[in-house]
Design a protein around this motif. Sequence first.
Motif, PDB file in Angstrom:
ATOM      1  N   PRO A   1      25.180  36.884-117.729  1.00 53.24           N
ATOM      2  CA  PRO A   1      26.387  36.483-118.194  1.00 53.24           C
ATOM      3  C   PRO A   1      27.031  35.169-118.248  1.00 53.24           C
ATOM      4  CG  PRO A   1      26.825  37.425-115.996  1.00 53.24           C
ATOM      5  CD  PRO A   1      25.136  37.301-116.288  1.00 53.24           C
ATOM      6  N   LEU A   2      27.554  34.995-119.420  1.00 54.22           N
ATOM      7  CA  LEU A   2      28.123  33.359-119.759  1.00 54.22           C
ATOM      8  C   LEU A   2      29.311  33.173-119.406  1.00 54.22           C
ATOM      9  CD1 LEU A   2      26.342  32.709-123.291  1.00 54.22           C
ATOM     10  CD2 LEU A   2      25.565  32.102-120.922  1.00 54.22           C
ATOM     11  N   SER A   3      29.665  32.215-118.971  1.00 51.34           N
ATOM     12  CA  SER A   3      31.297  31.686-118.912  1.00 51.34           C
ATOM     13  C   SER A   3      31.851  31.579-120.243  1.00 51.34           C
ATOM     14  CB  SER A   3      31.429  30.483-118.052  1.00 51.34           C
ATOM     15  OG  SER A   3      31.153  29.337-118.738  1.00 51.34           O
ATOM     16  N   LEU A   4      33.047  31.597-120.386  1.00 53.95           N
ATOM     17  CA  LEU A   4      33.670  31.287-121.641  1.00 53.95           C
ATOM     18  C   LEU A   4      33.299  29.794-122.426  1.00 53.95           C
ATOM     19  CD1 LEU A   4      37.302  32.753-120.967  1.00 53.95           C
ATOM     20  CD2 LEU A   4      35.496  33.955-122.332  1.00 53.95           C
ATOM     21  N   GLN A   5      33.388  28.932-121.592  1.00 54.09           N
ATOM     22  CA  GLN A   5      32.763  27.754-122.221  1.00 54.09           C
ATOM     23  C   GLN A   5      31.409  27.591-122.494  1.00 54.09           C
ATOM     24  OE1 GLN A   5      33.930  25.233-118.770  1.00 54.09           O
ATOM     25  NE2 GLN A   5      35.815  24.424-120.046  1.00 54.09           N
ATOM     26  N   ASP A   6      30.718  28.192-121.774  1.00 50.21           N
ATOM     27  CA  ASP A   6      29.067  28.314-122.181  1.00 50.21           C
ATOM     28  C   ASP A   6      28.818  29.082-123.381  1.00 50.21           C
ATOM     29  OD1 ASP A   6      28.497  26.592-119.994  1.00 50.21           O
ATOM     30  OD2 ASP A   6      27.740  28.234-118.785  1.00 50.21           O
ATOM     31  N   ALA A   7      29.591  30.245-123.365  1.00 56.02           N
ATOM     32  CA  ALA A   7      29.476  31.108-124.577  1.00 56.02           C
ATOM     33  C   ALA A   7      29.957  30.087-126.001  1.00 56.02           C
ATOM     34  CB  ALA A   7      30.399  32.368-124.511  1.00 56.02           C
ATOM     35  N   ALA A   8      30.880  29.580-125.818  1.00 56.36           N
ATOM     36  CA  ALA A   8      31.647  28.508-126.974  1.00 56.36           C
ATOM     37  C   ALA A   8      30.492  27.609-127.373  1.00 56.36           C
ATOM     38  CB  ALA A   8      32.850  28.091-126.565  1.00 56.36           C
ATOM     39  N   LEU A   9      29.722  27.171-126.461  1.00 55.49           N
ATOM     40  CA  LEU A   9      28.598  26.062-126.709  1.00 55.49           C
ATOM     41  C   LEU A   9      27.454  26.552-126.904  1.00 55.49           C
ATOM     42  CD1 LEU A   9      29.815  23.405-123.942  1.00 55.49           C
ATOM     43  CD2 LEU A   9      30.584  23.778-126.358  1.00 55.49           C
ATOM     44  N   HIS A  10      26.896  27.934-126.723  1.00 52.95           N
ATOM     45  CA  HIS A  10      25.634  28.543-126.809  1.00 52.95           C
ATOM     46  C   HIS A  10      24.888  27.946-128.001  1.00 52.95           C
ATOM     47  CE1 HIS A  10      22.633  31.479-126.196  1.00 52.95           C
ATOM     48  NE2 HIS A  10      22.638  31.729-127.547  1.00 52.95           N
ATOM     49  N   PRO A  11      23.680  27.407-127.820  1.00 54.65           N
ATOM     50  CA  PRO A  11      22.799  27.899-126.668  1.00 54.65           C
ATOM     51  C   PRO A  11      23.115  26.671-125.680  1.00 54.65           C
ATOM     52  CG  PRO A  11      21.461  26.652-128.424  1.00 54.65           C
ATOM     53  CD  PRO A  11      22.992  26.976-128.915  1.00 54.65           C
ATOM     54  N   LEU A  12      23.712  25.737-125.763  1.00 58.79           N
ATOM     55  CA  LEU A  12      23.951  24.638-124.744  1.00 58.79           C
ATOM     56  C   LEU A  12      24.870  25.245-123.600  1.00 58.79           C
ATOM     57  CD1 LEU A  12      24.565  21.319-126.685  1.00 58.79           C
ATOM     58  CD2 LEU A  12      22.541  22.100-125.421  1.00 58.79           C
ATOM     59  N   THR A  13      24.711  24.958-122.339  1.00 57.34           N
ATOM     60  CA  THR A  13      25.686  25.203-121.352  1.00 57.34           C
ATOM     61  C   THR A  13      26.753  24.063-121.143  1.00 57.34           C
ATOM     62  OG1 THR A  13      24.306  24.441-119.610  1.00 57.34           O
ATOM     63  CG2 THR A  13      24.127  26.835-120.357  1.00 57.34           C
TER      64      THR A  13
ATOM     65  N   ASN B   1      34.099  23.922-129.526  1.00 59.37           N
ATOM     66  CA  ASN B   1      35.344  24.023-129.033  1.00 59.37           C
ATOM     67  C   ASN B   1      36.085  22.639-128.778  1.00 59.37           C
ATOM     68  OD1 ASN B   1      36.948  23.848-126.555  1.00 59.37           O
ATOM     69  ND2 ASN B   1      36.095  25.762-126.076  1.00 59.37           N
ATOM     70  N   GLN B   2      37.011  22.519-129.497  1.00 57.95           N
ATOM     71  CA  GLN B   2      37.709  20.975-129.797  1.00 57.95           C
ATOM     72  C   GLN B   2      38.119  20.482-128.279  1.00 57.95           C
ATOM     73  OE1 GLN B   2      40.868  21.091-132.788  1.00 57.95           O
ATOM     74  NE2 GLN B   2      39.630  22.114-134.201  1.00 57.95           N
ATOM     75  N   ASP B   3      38.609  21.247-127.602  1.00 54.90           N
ATOM     76  CA  ASP B   3      39.277  20.819-126.226  1.00 54.90           C
ATOM     77  C   ASP B   3      37.943  20.300-125.495  1.00 54.90           C
ATOM     78  OD1 ASP B   3      41.904  21.712-126.647  1.00 54.90           O
ATOM     79  OD2 ASP B   3      41.433  23.634-125.781  1.00 54.90           O
ATOM     80  N   ILE B   4      36.942  20.944-125.496  1.00 57.11           N
ATOM     81  CA  ILE B   4      35.804  20.401-124.779  1.00 57.11           C
ATOM     82  C   ILE B   4      35.137  18.989-125.270  1.00 57.11           C
ATOM     83  CG2 ILE B   4      33.168  20.626-124.309  1.00 57.11           C
ATOM     84  CD1 ILE B   4      33.931  23.784-124.071  1.00 57.11           C
ATOM     85  N   ALA B   5      35.125  19.036-126.634  1.00 64.53           N
ATOM     86  CA  ALA B   5      34.585  17.725-127.333  1.00 64.53           C
ATOM     87  C   ALA B   5      35.690  16.614-126.935  1.00 64.53           C
ATOM     88  CB  ALA B   5      34.875  17.926-128.616  1.00 64.53           C
ATOM     89  N   LEU B   6      37.132  16.820-126.901  1.00 63.80           N
ATOM     90  CA  LEU B   6      37.931  15.869-126.432  1.00 63.80           C
ATOM     91  C   LEU B   6      38.096  15.353-125.183  1.00 63.80           C
ATOM     92  CD1 LEU B   6      41.156  17.145-128.656  1.00 63.80           C
ATOM     93  CD2 LEU B   6      39.486  15.240-129.315  1.00 63.80           C
ATOM     94  N   HIS B   7      37.540  16.409-124.248  1.00 61.81           N
ATOM     95  CA  HIS B   7      37.370  15.864-122.872  1.00 61.81           C
ATOM     96  C   HIS B   7      36.046  14.831-122.732  1.00 61.81           C
ATOM     97  CE1 HIS B   7      37.423  16.543-118.515  1.00 61.81           C
ATOM     98  NE2 HIS B   7      36.097  17.132-118.430  1.00 61.81           N
ATOM     99  N   VAL B   8      34.946  15.384-123.411  1.00 60.59           N
ATOM    100  CA  VAL B   8      33.827  14.833-123.286  1.00 60.59           C
ATOM    101  C   VAL B   8      34.009  13.202-123.862  1.00 60.59           C
ATOM    102  CG1 VAL B   8      31.558  14.324-124.109  1.00 60.59           C
ATOM    103  CG2 VAL B   8      32.202  16.521-123.311  1.00 60.59           C
TER     104      VAL B   8
END
Length: 302
Positions: A165-177, A218-225
């Motif tokens: 099972p993937l977390s919500l974040q991992d599911a959004a970035l699939h196939p990356l985690t 996922n825009q939030d993850i991109a801005l965080h990175v």
Amino acid sequence: LLFPVSNLCGKCRPRDTDLLQPSLNFLYWSLHQTTPCSQQRAVAVLLSNVSLLELLQKVLERTWLRSPPSEPAYLSSEDALLCSGWLLVASLLLYQHRYNTEVHQTLSLDLAEVLNAVIFRKKKPILLLVSIMQFLRAVLRQNFSSPLLVIVGQNTAQGATQPQPLSLQDAALHPLTMRQVFSLVVSLQNLLVHKDLLLSQAVVACLETLVEYLYMKNQDIALHVASQPWHRFLVFTLLNGGQKSFLQPEVLRLMTLFLKYQSSNIISQKEISQILQEAAEANLAELPEATSRALHLFLCQV
């Protein structure tokens, strides 16, 4: 020459480095140093050669199957072959997508192994790292979706009993985690500190493409990175403690990246004003092409 050279490659084994490496370089050159019409035909010829693609599969896999070198990194004949293989496959991915060329044989790569080749470098030569990053940029640009490439991830690896099972974040970035993303970002940051020009350009380009991919997913993850505080230290390091000019291609491209993704904690109004001042005082006609192009993108973003 494209037919006989590609057929010759298909008959070789990965250990035939003396023959394969210049041959793959010729195929790479044939894709790039030609007209668009000839380029399209060249892509079709190479992608129709099943033996060549099977050979490239074996060559790329040697990147992680071989033992890491015990001596400081230098470009051996096997390393040079790996560089040629990664660059050729990256180009084939790019042009297959551009011309929608028919594919007769797919390549299958384990994404974790490709990422680990950069994250856990183990004294890899700079040129090999640059070549793998070029491949990473190609697959990121295509959203890991290409008729030429089958990406094997942790949930599709052979022997897996059932999908994890993937977390919500991992599911959004699939196939990356998420973990892979941050590991890759940290590795790219560390590579920038080496201050090698070729490596710096490749790292910045890879960061640009990675953040673009993240923003699409996922825009939030991109801005965080993009807003990681360590980025500011990297810029300061590239500037050699403020002693160097901002008018360097890799610095300008990093600044453009931070502006684009609203990383105000990384680049302040003071740095923006300093870059604009340097640009106003510079003789733009004498700037290298790469610097001029990077400055143009920065000014457009401002």
